[in-house]
Every structure is written in structure tokens, then in C-alpha cells.
Motif scaffolding. Structure first.
Motif, mmCIF file in Angstrom:
data_model
loop_
_atom_site.group_PDB
_atom_site.id
_atom_site.type_symbol
_atom_site.label_atom_id
_atom_site.label_comp_id
_atom_site.label_asym_id
_atom_site.label_seq_id
_atom_site.Cartn_x
_atom_site.Cartn_y
_atom_site.Cartn_z
ATOM 1 N N SER A 57 -6.412 -13.875 -1.960
ATOM 2 C CA SER A 57 -5.928 -12.577 -1.460
ATOM 3 C C SER A 57 -4.561 -12.225 -2.036
ATOM 4 O O SER A 57 -4.212 -11.054 -2.152
ATOM 5 N N GLU A 58 -3.803 -13.232 -2.412
ATOM 6 C CA GLU A 58 -2.483 -13.021 -3.016
ATOM 7 C C GLU A 58 -2.574 -12.741 -4.518
ATOM 8 O O GLU A 58 -1.570 -12.465 -5.164
ATOM 9 N N GLY A 59 -3.783 -12.854 -5.070
ATOM 10 C CA GLY A 59 -3.966 -12.593 -6.497
ATOM 11 C C GLY A 59 -3.857 -13.840 -7.351
ATOM 12 O O GLY A 59 -3.778 -13.757 -8.576
ATOM 13 N N HIS A 60 -3.876 -15.010 -6.724
ATOM 14 C CA HIS A 60 -3.828 -16.261 -7.471
ATOM 15 C C HIS A 60 -5.162 -16.475 -8.186
ATOM 16 O O HIS A 60 -6.209 -16.074 -7.690
ATOM 17 N N SER A 61 -5.106 -17.119 -9.340
ATOM 18 C CA SER A 61 -6.336 -17.412 -10.061
ATOM 19 C C SER A 61 -7.180 -18.405 -9.257
ATOM 20 O O SER A 61 -6.706 -18.977 -8.277
ATOM 21 N N VAL A 62 -8.401 -18.613 -9.690
ATOM 22 C CA VAL A 62 -9.304 -19.532 -9.007
ATOM 23 C C VAL A 62 -8.657 -20.917 -8.968
ATOM 24 O O VAL A 62 -8.112 -21.394 -9.963
ATOM 25 N N LEU A 63 -8.713 -21.538 -7.787
ATOM 26 C CA LEU A 63 -8.180 -22.889 -7.642
ATOM 27 C C LEU A 63 -9.073 -23.875 -8.382
ATOM 28 O O LEU A 63 -10.303 -23.771 -8.325
ATOM 29 N N LEU A 64 -8.452 -24.817 -9.074
ATOM 30 C CA LEU A 64 -9.203 -25.859 -9.763
ATOM 31 C C LEU A 64 -9.769 -26.840 -8.749
ATOM 32 O O LEU A 64 -9.205 -27.031 -7.669
ATOM 33 N N LYS A 65 -10.867 -27.498 -9.111
ATOM 34 C CA LYS A 65 -11.457 -28.508 -8.235
ATOM 35 C C LYS A 65 -10.411 -29.572 -7.895
ATOM 36 O O LYS A 65 -10.322 -30.017 -6.746
ATOM 37 N N GLU A 66 -9.600 -29.956 -8.857
ATOM 38 C CA GLU A 66 -8.567 -30.963 -8.634
ATOM 39 C C GLU A 66 -7.539 -30.491 -7.606
ATOM 40 O O GLU A 66 -7.039 -31.285 -6.821
ATOM 41 N N GLU A 67 -7.238 -29.189 -7.619
ATOM 42 C CA GLU A 67 -6.297 -28.649 -6.643
ATOM 43 C C GLU A 67 -6.895 -28.678 -5.240
ATOM 44 O O GLU A 67 -6.208 -29.035 -4.276
ATOM 45 N N ILE A 68 -8.159 -28.323 -5.128
ATOM 46 C CA ILE A 68 -8.807 -28.346 -3.819
ATOM 47 C C ILE A 68 -8.954 -29.785 -3.330
ATOM 48 O O ILE A 68 -8.741 -30.066 -2.150
ATOM 49 N N ASP A 69 -9.279 -30.690 -4.238
ATOM 50 C CA ASP A 69 -9.302 -32.124 -3.875
ATOM 51 C C ASP A 69 -7.937 -32.556 -3.342
ATOM 52 O O ASP A 69 -7.843 -33.272 -2.347
ATOM 53 N N SER A 70 -6.892 -32.126 -4.009
ATOM 54 C CA SER A 70 -5.531 -32.470 -3.594
ATOM 55 C C SER A 70 -5.212 -31.891 -2.217
ATOM 56 O O SER A 70 -4.588 -32.558 -1.379
ATOM 57 N N GLU A 123 -0.233 -28.593 9.553
ATOM 58 C CA GLU A 123 -1.239 -28.759 8.507
ATOM 59 C C GLU A 123 -1.121 -27.659 7.455
ATOM 60 O O GLU A 123 -1.202 -27.920 6.258
ATOM 61 N N GLN A 124 -0.902 -26.433 7.893
ATOM 62 C CA GLN A 124 -0.755 -25.348 6.931
ATOM 63 C C GLN A 124 0.501 -25.528 6.077
ATOM 64 O O GLN A 124 0.485 -25.236 4.878
ATOM 65 N N ASP A 125 1.567 -26.029 6.669
ATOM 66 C CA ASP A 125 2.772 -26.322 5.880
ATOM 67 C C ASP A 125 2.481 -27.398 4.838
ATOM 68 O O ASP A 125 2.945 -27.311 3.699
ATOM 69 N N LEU A 126 1.711 -28.421 5.225
ATOM 70 C CA LEU A 126 1.325 -29.463 4.267
ATOM 71 C C LEU A 126 0.536 -28.859 3.103
ATOM 72 O O LEU A 126 0.765 -29.208 1.936
ATOM 73 N N LEU A 127 -0.367 -27.948 3.411
ATOM 74 C CA LEU A 127 -1.166 -27.319 2.355
ATOM 75 C C LEU A 127 -0.295 -26.499 1.404
ATOM 76 O O LEU A 127 -0.456 -26.593 0.181
ATOM 77 N N THR A 128 0.609 -25.705 1.953
ATOM 78 C CA THR A 128 1.442 -24.866 1.080
ATOM 79 C C THR A 128 2.407 -25.697 0.245
ATOM 80 O O THR A 128 2.847 -25.243 -0.813
ATOM 81 N N ASN A 129 2.713 -26.899 0.704
ATOM 82 C CA ASN A 129 3.581 -27.785 -0.077
ATOM 83 C C ASN A 129 2.803 -28.620 -1.088
ATOM 84 O O ASN A 129 3.405 -29.329 -1.894
ATOM 85 N N THR A 130 1.482 -28.553 -1.048
ATOM 86 C CA THR A 130 0.647 -29.345 -1.947
ATOM 87 C C THR A 130 0.288 -28.574 -3.208
ATOM 88 O O THR A 130 0.400 -29.091 -4.313
ATOM 89 N N VAL A 131 -0.177 -27.344 -3.034
ATOM 90 C CA VAL A 131 -0.564 -26.507 -4.173
ATOM 91 C C VAL A 131 0.138 -25.168 -4.022
ATOM 92 O O VAL A 131 -0.098 -24.448 -3.049
ATOM 93 N N SER A 132 0.988 -24.865 -4.977
ATOM 94 C CA SER A 132 1.700 -23.581 -4.955
ATOM 95 C C SER A 132 0.804 -22.499 -5.544
ATOM 96 O O SER A 132 0.051 -22.745 -6.479
ATOM 97 N N ILE A 133 0.916 -21.339 -4.974
ATOM 98 C CA ILE A 133 0.151 -20.221 -5.517
ATOM 99 C C ILE A 133 1.110 -19.201 -6.110
ATOM 100 O O ILE A 133 2.282 -19.126 -5.735
ATOM 101 N N SER A 134 0.582 -18.434 -7.035
ATOM 102 C CA SER A 134 1.365 -17.352 -7.624
ATOM 103 C C SER A 134 0.715 -16.033 -7.220
ATOM 104 O O SER A 134 -0.505 -15.932 -7.144
ATOM 105 N N LYS A 135 1.544 -15.052 -6.967
ATOM 106 C CA LYS A 135 1.051 -13.734 -6.579
ATOM 107 C C LYS A 135 0.827 -12.882 -7.821
ATOM 108 O O LYS A 135 1.565 -12.988 -8.789
ATOM 109 N N ASN A 136 -0.200 -12.059 -7.759
ATOM 110 C CA ASN A 136 -0.481 -11.112 -8.833
ATOM 111 C C ASN A 136 -0.887 -9.802 -8.184
ATOM 112 O O ASN A 136 -2.045 -9.638 -7.793
ATOM 113 N N LYS A 137 0.056 -8.900 -8.053
ATOM 114 C CA LYS A 137 -0.236 -7.641 -7.371
ATOM 115 C C LYS A 137 -1.134 -6.719 -8.193
ATOM 116 O O LYS A 137 -1.647 -5.732 -7.688
#
Length: 189
Positions: A57-70, A123-137
Motif C-alpha cells: 500500500s505504501e508503494g514498496h516493490s514486491v517483498l522477496l521470499k527471503e524478506e518474508i522468511d526473515s 510484534e509490529q515494531d519487530l517487523l518494521t525493524n526487520t525489513v524496511s520498506i520504501s514509499k513510492n507515491k
């Protein structure tokens, strides 16, 4: 995941944008029910599901499988040892009258709910500290929907969730995340 039961979650006041996103979408029609259904039927972690949607929703590219695993690894112990156990206690108290002490059980259940909501925030703080997202408006809404769906598909594949088993819930979730998208575009994704 339980963000809203009696609106106490608003009192917690997190400035985490992911948390604010979660509060907003969780109020939408049938959204919570769909998330809880996927959680109870397939063992998904609603916070990871929401993260997959939020990133897109923020415009980040598709998350890699490795990122979701992380993401999964980063919250696995917290979710299992804290969040799920609190949820289990709260549900037990909701469904059992302990020696006819309903008011006492209700009071404890409300306190457990408050702690559970705080645990969800952690838990949500842990997630946001694990994989950073970039915004693309500039990313189109249709691309955001496709990215969210691809993120969710990857997450579900990691868990072994059958593709056909979650179609109706996914439509509701995507409509909740992207309320301005017409349903035919969601179905097309």
C-alpha cells in the motif's frame, strides 16, 4: 490478532505508521473476521499478513521470499510464546464462566486484552525493524494491489496455505486495504 474489541487500542498511541495502518484497515467491514478466519484455519500471523499489505500500500516493490522468511523468523518466538498464549487465555475467559464469576472473568479478560494489544504492537515494531520498506507515491493503485497479492501468496506458500482455500478472505482483505479500488480490479489481480 485483535486490534479492536472495545476500541481500547486507540488509547495505546503508537506512532508506528504500520500500527496506524493496521488500526485503520482492521475497522473496515468484515476485515477482522477474514483475518481471524485465516489465522484460526491456516495458522497465519495476522501481523505478517498486514505487513505484506502495508508494504504494498505504501508503494514498496514486491517483498522477496527471503524478506518474508526473515519477517517470519523475527517474530516467531514472540508470537508463539506471548501473543498466542495471551489470545488463548482471553478466548478461554470469554468462553468459560469460571465458577459463576462472570464479572470477575470479564474484568480479567479486559486486562488480558490490553496486554495482548500491546504485545501485537511489539510484534509490529519487530517487523518494521526487520525489513524496511520504501514509499513510492507514483506507483499505480493496481500495481499496489498486485504487489500486496504477490506478497500474500509468497507468505501463504511459505506456510503451505492452499491457494483456493483463502480466496474469499483475500478479496475482503484487499478491499479493506484498497477501499478505492473497484472490485473487478481486485478480482483481476
Amino acid at each position: 490478532m485483535i486490534l479492536f474489541e472495545d476500541n481500547k487500542s486507540n488509547k495505546l498511541g503508537s506512532t508506528n505508521q504500520f500500527w496506524q495502518f493496521s488500526l485503520q484497515v482492521y475497522e473496515r467491514k468484515d476485515f477482522a473476521h477474514s483475518c481471524i478466519s485465516l489465522q484460526d484455519n491456516y495458522g497465519i500471523d495476522v501481523n505478517i499478513l498486514l505487513y505484506c499489505c502495508w508494504a504494498a500500500s505504501e508503494g514498496h516493490s514486491v517483498l522477496l521470499k527471503e524478506e518474508i522468511d526473515s519477517l517470519c523468523r523475527s517474530v516467531k518466538n514472540w508470537n508463539h510464546e506471548v501473543v498466542q498464549k495471551l489470545r488463548s487465555i482471553r478466548r478461554y475467559l470469554k468462553n468459560h464462566d469460571i465458577n459463576h464469576l462472570e464479572a470477575f472473568s470479564q474484568n480479567i479478560r479486559c486486562k488480558v486484552l490490553e496486554i495482548e494489544i500491546k504485545a501485537e504492537q511489539v510484534e509490529q515494531d519487530l517487523l518494521t525493524n526487520t525489513v524496511s520498506i520504501s514509499k513510492n507515491k507514483y506507483m499505480s493503485d493496481q500495481c499496489r494491489v498486485r504487489n500486496a497479492l504477490e506478497n500474500i501468496r509468497t507468505y501463504f506458500a511459505i506456510l503451505g496455505v492452499p491457494k483456493a482455500a483463502s480466496t474469499s478472505e483475500l478479496r475482503i482483505i484487499l478491499k479493506g486495504v484498497f477501499p478505492n479500488i473497484i472490485e473487478k480490479d481486485i478480482d483481476a489481480a
